[in-house]
Design a protein around this motif. Sequence first.
Motif: not given
Length: 194
Positions: A23-24, A31-35, A50-53
């Motif tokens: 994850g990164t 804002g921010y993105r978590l992948e 797999r997810f994106t926030v």
Amino acid sequence: MSSPTEHPAAWARTDVPEGLGLGTLLPEPDGYRLEAGETVVEGEERFFTRFTVRTDLAWATREVRTEVVSSRGTAAVALAAQGGHWFDDKGNPLPGLVGCLDVDVAATPLTNTLPIRRLGLRPGEYRDIQVVWIDIPSLRVRRVRQRYTRHAAEGGLERYTYRDPLHGEYRLSVDGHGVVVDYERFARRLRADD
């Protein structure tokens, strides 16, 4: 230790026979993105998630999309949030989730970064919060009460206790970015020298 914005963090799952996640954390203008993604093998069950926030600048979740590939096929859930009000991918309100500012994708320690960064606790402080819990691999969505307690730093890492009524209590250590290094009985960060 390098930043997860420079190099993705990798974790070995310690609660299943075989599991590996990556994850990164990426800054964006608003804002921010978590992948992240994870592969788990447990008995006959094998799945990939797999997810994106996406969050705002205060680390409150604005949207999440989670996909699972398993022997049952491919499934996905997408949710959007605005000011603590949640909506499904068709724009329908989800009143049972009102007031939740964080999402917890159960397959990864990366989403623990969200409340850790958003709450900004000092050592000795704790906070009870309500989060949107996305179970993996079922993709079932529900509201869960969680408590984060910050402890004194040790060995160059910040220390927290995480607790929820479904899974119990866990100790977490996190780096300076709020990204989990060790998550008791769940995951351990892999380092370049491992």
